[in-house]
Design a protein around this motif. Structure first.
Motif, short mmCIF file in Angstrom:
data_model
loop_
_atom_site.label_atom_id
_atom_site.label_comp_id
_atom_site.label_asym_id
_atom_site.label_seq_id
_atom_site.Cartn_x
_atom_site.Cartn_y
_atom_site.Cartn_z
N ASP A 285 36.39 38.36 -28.61
CA ASP A 285 37.73 39.43 -28.09
C ASP A 285 37.76 39.31 -26.33
OD1 ASP A 285 39.88 40.98 -27.84
OD2 ASP A 285 39.05 42.02 -28.40
N GLY A 286 39.08 38.22 -26.13
CA GLY A 286 38.89 38.29 -24.36
C GLY A 286 38.80 37.13 -23.92
N THR A 287 37.82 36.59 -24.70
CA THR A 287 36.53 35.26 -23.39
C THR A 287 37.92 34.02 -23.89
OG1 THR A 287 36.26 34.81 -25.82
CG2 THR A 287 34.73 36.59 -24.42
N ALA A 288 37.31 33.45 -23.41
CA ALA A 288 38.28 31.82 -23.37
C ALA A 288 36.87 30.87 -24.55
CB ALA A 288 37.81 31.14 -21.59
N VAL A 289 38.27 30.70 -25.40
CA VAL A 289 37.42 29.80 -26.54
C VAL A 289 37.82 28.60 -26.63
CG1 VAL A 289 36.53 29.83 -29.12
CG2 VAL A 289 36.71 31.62 -27.63
N TYR A 290 37.22 27.26 -26.87
CA TYR A 290 36.93 26.12 -26.78
C TYR A 290 36.13 25.46 -28.31
CZ TYR A 290 38.62 26.43 -22.51
OH TYR A 290 39.25 26.84 -21.32
N VAL A 291 36.71 24.56 -28.55
CA VAL A 291 35.86 24.24 -30.34
C VAL A 291 35.50 22.55 -29.76
CG1 VAL A 291 37.71 25.72 -31.50
CG2 VAL A 291 38.47 23.55 -31.07
N ASP A 292 34.64 22.05 -30.29
CA ASP A 292 34.70 21.15 -30.37
C ASP A 292 35.73 19.87 -31.03
OD1 ASP A 292 33.73 21.21 -32.86
OD2 ASP A 292 31.88 20.00 -33.31
N THR A 293 35.76 20.17 -32.65
CA THR A 293 37.36 19.60 -33.36
C THR A 293 38.15 20.35 -33.99
OG1 THR A 293 35.38 19.44 -35.24
CG2 THR A 293 35.44 17.28 -33.59
N ALA B 241 40.36 39.52 -33.81
CA ALA B 241 39.79 39.12 -31.82
C ALA B 241 39.93 37.97 -31.58
CB ALA B 241 38.19 39.32 -32.46
N LEU B 242 41.01 36.87 -32.51
CA LEU B 242 40.93 35.81 -32.12
C LEU B 242 42.51 35.02 -32.61
CD1 LEU B 242 40.61 33.01 -29.54
CD2 LEU B 242 39.10 32.48 -31.71
N THR B 243 43.25 34.05 -32.29
CA THR B 243 44.45 33.74 -33.07
C THR B 243 44.36 32.39 -32.54
OG1 THR B 243 46.17 33.66 -32.02
CG2 THR B 243 45.50 34.93 -32.93
N ARG B 244 44.68 31.41 -33.87
CA ARG B 244 44.15 30.62 -33.64
C ARG B 244 45.12 29.92 -32.14
NH1 ARG B 244 43.93 26.90 -38.79
NH2 ARG B 244 42.70 27.60 -39.66
N GLN B 245 45.88 30.45 -31.66
CA GLN B 245 46.95 29.36 -30.73
C GLN B 245 46.09 29.74 -29.37
OE1 GLN B 245 48.14 31.52 -33.69
NE2 GLN B 245 48.75 29.54 -33.73
N ASP B 246 44.60 30.97 -29.89
CA ASP B 246 44.18 31.32 -29.02
C ASP B 246 42.53 30.46 -28.08
OD1 ASP B 246 45.22 34.08 -27.89
OD2 ASP B 246 44.16 34.92 -29.91
N ILE B 247 43.13 29.63 -28.59
CA ILE B 247 41.93 28.33 -28.75
C ILE B 247 42.12 27.56 -27.82
CG2 ILE B 247 40.47 26.12 -29.34
CD1 ILE B 247 40.09 28.19 -32.02
N ARG B 248 41.58 27.59 -26.38
CA ARG B 248 43.07 26.78 -24.98
C ARG B 248 42.61 24.68 -25.62
NH1 ARG B 248 40.24 29.85 -19.53
NH2 ARG B 248 41.30 31.97 -20.31
N GLY B 249 41.59 24.43 -26.83
CA GLY B 249 40.96 22.96 -26.43
C GLY B 249 39.89 22.89 -27.00
#
Length: 313
Positions: free
Chosen positions: A233-241, A259-267
């Motif tokens: 929630d409110g953090t900068a979220v990244y994933v590996d793939t 707390a998060l949407t897919r659009q919130d994932i930065r990369g």
């Protein structure tokens, strides 16, 4: 077909080589079909088997089979066991069998460190390792390859595991100690790395201080979780793939909680390595890296091992 045993596989890998190889692989890409997932049941035993293929333009094709049996810890056995077969991508001829356990541990810790290189503060010096298995045992080496780690705290659900890993790290020259206070350790860490098979939240969002980097490399199925939803929630979220949002219980629960949407994932790691998205933006930002693993990583390290041992012959 060459058989490359455990010691040869381990001897061919160092994070000084692994991390640049993974950076190049994520930047350039490979063909990575979705993994096959099978639930294994025999008597009262339950596990999961993953079949993970990948191939690239360099002419290599590999398949990893990894079996995950979390209850193995009650028998004093590792929870993960893997084999890796490498082939020619142009002829299908078998080239080598590489120790899949070693490849899995090094590629997972290496990808975590690659993520941290983009997302952790440049001065990150205090590392909290949550877990004490094969992968957790390599996290300190991997993170020190990209950040000036000076102190390590280790927590495990079974305190004896944390004590053992802390002792091993001290023997390797690290300033390391086990802790029973997970919250207290999390509140002082610059990097928190979770490498467990937990199905219950361990790290709470309320514990994350400004500037911390949260590295989540343990859970890879919807029923597995290492955090509560507040961590996203409110953090900068990244994933590996791009598989992570459908595979990770941490992300799925965060979506469900709002707390998060897919659009919130930065990369993802490809976008970070290719310079398509930015990493950490400032020293107070809380960054989160959620990894579920990729067959690209396994192929990269198996190739690294094969080529290193071929040159040594």
């Amino acid at each position: 077909m060459r058989f490359i045993d455990t010691e040869q596989t381990r001897g061919a890998l160092s994070f000084d080589a692994v991390i640049p190889a993974l950076r190049e692989a994520f930047r350039d890409g490979a063909t990575v079909p979705p993994r096959h997932v099978h639930a294994i049941e025999s008597g009262n035993a339950h596990g999961t088997s993953l079949i993970m293929p990948a191939w690239n333009e360099r002419g290599y094709f590999g398949v990893k089979i990894i079996n995950i049996f979390p209850e193995n810890t009650h028998q004093g056995l590792p929870g993960l066991h893997a084999t890796y077969n490498l082939y020619s991508a142009t002829t299908g001829v078998p080239i080598a069998q590489v120790d899949g356990d070693v490849v899995t541990a090094y590629r997972t810790a290496g990808a975590a460190a690659l993520g941290a290189d983009y997302l952790a503060r440049a001065d990150a010096g205090v590392l909290l390792i949550v877990g004490s298995g094969r992968i957790a045992a390599l996290v300190a080496q991997a993170m020190r390859a990209v950040r000036p780690i000076r102190r390590i705290l280790v927590w495990n659900v079974r305190p004896a595991g944390a004590e053992r890993l802390a002792r091993e790290l001290r023997e390797q020259g690290y300033d390391a100690q086990a802790t029973a206070d997970l919250e207290g350790a999390a509140r002082q860490a610059d990097i928190i790395s979770c490498a467990t098979l937990s199905t219950q939240p361990l790290i709470r969002g309320a514990w994350l201080r400004p500037g911390v980097h949260l590295d989540l490399i343990g859970s890879f199925k919807p029923e597995m979780r290492e955090t509560d939803a507040a961590c996203f929630d409110g953090t900068a979220v990244y994933v590996d793939t791009d598989e992570a949002p459908t595979k990770s219980g941490d992300l799925i629960e965060a979506f469900a909680a709002g707390a998060l949407t897919r659009q919130d994932i930065r990369g993802n790691l490809h976008q970070l390595a290719a310079g398509q998205v930015a990493g950490r933006r400032d020293d107070r930002e809380i960054t989160v890296f959620k990894a579920v693993g990729s067959a690209l990583e396994d192929l990269t390290l198996a190739t690294l091992v094969y080529e290193a041992t071929r040159e040594a012959c």
